[in-house]
Scaffold this active site. Structure first.
Site, PDB file in Angstrom:
ATOM      1  N   GLN A 104       0.827  -1.206   0.000  1.00 21.82           N
ATOM      2  CA  GLN A 104       0.000   0.000   0.000  1.00 21.82           C
ATOM      3  C   GLN A 104       0.862   1.256   0.000  1.00 21.82           C
ATOM      4  OE1 GLN A 104      -2.928   0.103   3.115  1.00 21.82           O
ATOM      5  NE2 GLN A 104      -3.231   2.308   2.915  1.00 21.82           N
TER       6      GLN A 104
ATOM      7  N   CYS B 199      -6.589   1.392   2.935  1.00 18.33           N
ATOM      8  CA  CYS B 199      -6.453  -0.002   3.356  1.00 18.33           C
ATOM      9  C   CYS B 199      -7.726  -0.809   3.148  1.00 18.33           C
ATOM     10  CB  CYS B 199      -6.004  -0.088   4.811  1.00 18.33           C
ATOM     11  SG  CYS B 199      -7.075   0.770   5.981  1.00 18.33           S
TER      12      CYS B 199
ATOM     13  N   HIS C 151      -7.379   0.017  10.752  1.00 20.49           N
ATOM     14  CA  HIS C 151      -6.715  -0.535   9.577  1.00 20.49           C
ATOM     15  C   HIS C 151      -7.426  -1.815   9.147  1.00 20.49           C
ATOM     16  CE1 HIS C 151      -3.543  -1.446   6.753  1.00 20.49           C
ATOM     17  NE2 HIS C 151      -3.258  -2.583   7.348  1.00 20.49           N
TER      18      HIS C 151
ATOM     19  N   ASP D 111      -2.064  -8.220   4.559  1.00 14.89           N
ATOM     20  CA  ASP D 111      -2.035  -6.887   5.143  1.00 14.89           C
ATOM     21  C   ASP D 111      -1.153  -6.025   4.245  1.00 14.89           C
ATOM     22  OD1 ASP D 111      -1.548  -4.565   6.600  1.00 14.89           O
ATOM     23  OD2 ASP D 111      -1.268  -5.608   8.506  1.00 14.89           O
TER      24      ASP D 111
END
Length: 216
Positions: free
Chosen positions: A80, A86, A156, A171
């Site tokens: 990211q 996110c 997140h 993630d």
């Protein structure tokens, strides 16, 4: 990072219109009230987990990722580089790794994915940042939630998705997708709950939410 986007809300009424507008069909997200909920439809494709205090989570997860088994290249992953994106990254990671299992269609997401698979994990975020159609879909969804973000965003999103019988934790702030263990499309939500239980316990913060990607 690229210019910041407006954060998404962890809410099926926000995520589901995004899925449809990107050209993906046949799937939807639903709220997960508890991970052992047997009423959640099957097949279960993915779980999007939204958690608080991401800086504290970084401390908790750092030793786990230092010893983790990284997924191989068959698992789609991107780092990211867009602030506050996110939620969209978790959704895209879920959908991209379900190619061949769900109908991705031929809309903006499928076209982006075709190009994203041609470049590395660093460049994939840039492709998204420069995609006006997908950025617009995100922006419309982010402004359609029930709550407006105030100040610094501390929550997140990550996702858990099953591929070839293996559960992966993805993630977008980590260096790679992490292999968790075996799963199936009938136990994925429960397996995701088991995978994140240690995180929930150590944070001791009730501000978690989860949504599952299932068939319509």
């Amino acid at each position: 990072m690229a210019a910041a986007w407006t954060p998404l809300e962890s809410n099926p009424s926000v995520i589901n219109p995004m899925i449809e507008k990107m050209g993906v069909s046949g799937v939807k997200t639903i709220d997960v009230l508890f991970f052992e909920d047997e009423s959640i439809g099957k097949p279960q494709h993915a779980v999007l987990l939204c958690f608080p205090e991401y800086k504290k989570v970084d401390e908790i997860m750092k030793p786990i990722y230092e010893q983790a088994k990284a997924a191989d290249d068959s698992v789609f992953f991107m780092k990211q580089k867009i602030s506050n994106a996110c939620g969209t990254f978790a959704l895209f990671h879920s959908l991209a790794n379900l190619e061949g299992q769900i109908n991705l269609g031929d809309g903006s997401f499928a076209k982006w994915l075709t190009e994203a698979k041609k470049v590395g994990v660093e460049e994939r975020s840039d492709l998204l940042a420069n995609n006006a159609e997908l950025a617009g879909i995100h922006a419309e969804a982010a402004t359609g939630g029930q709550t407006a973000p105030v100040g610094d965003v501390e929550h997140h999103f990550i996702c858990y998705v099953g591929k070839n019988g293996v559960l992966y934790e993805i993630d977008s702030r980590r260096p790679f997708a992490r292999e968790v263990g075996p799963t199936s499309d009938t136990t994925l939500v429960k397996d995701a709950g088991t995978a994140c239980q240690h995180l929930i316990e150590k944070l001791d913060n009730v501000s978690f939410s989860a949504i599952a990607l299932v068939n319509q």
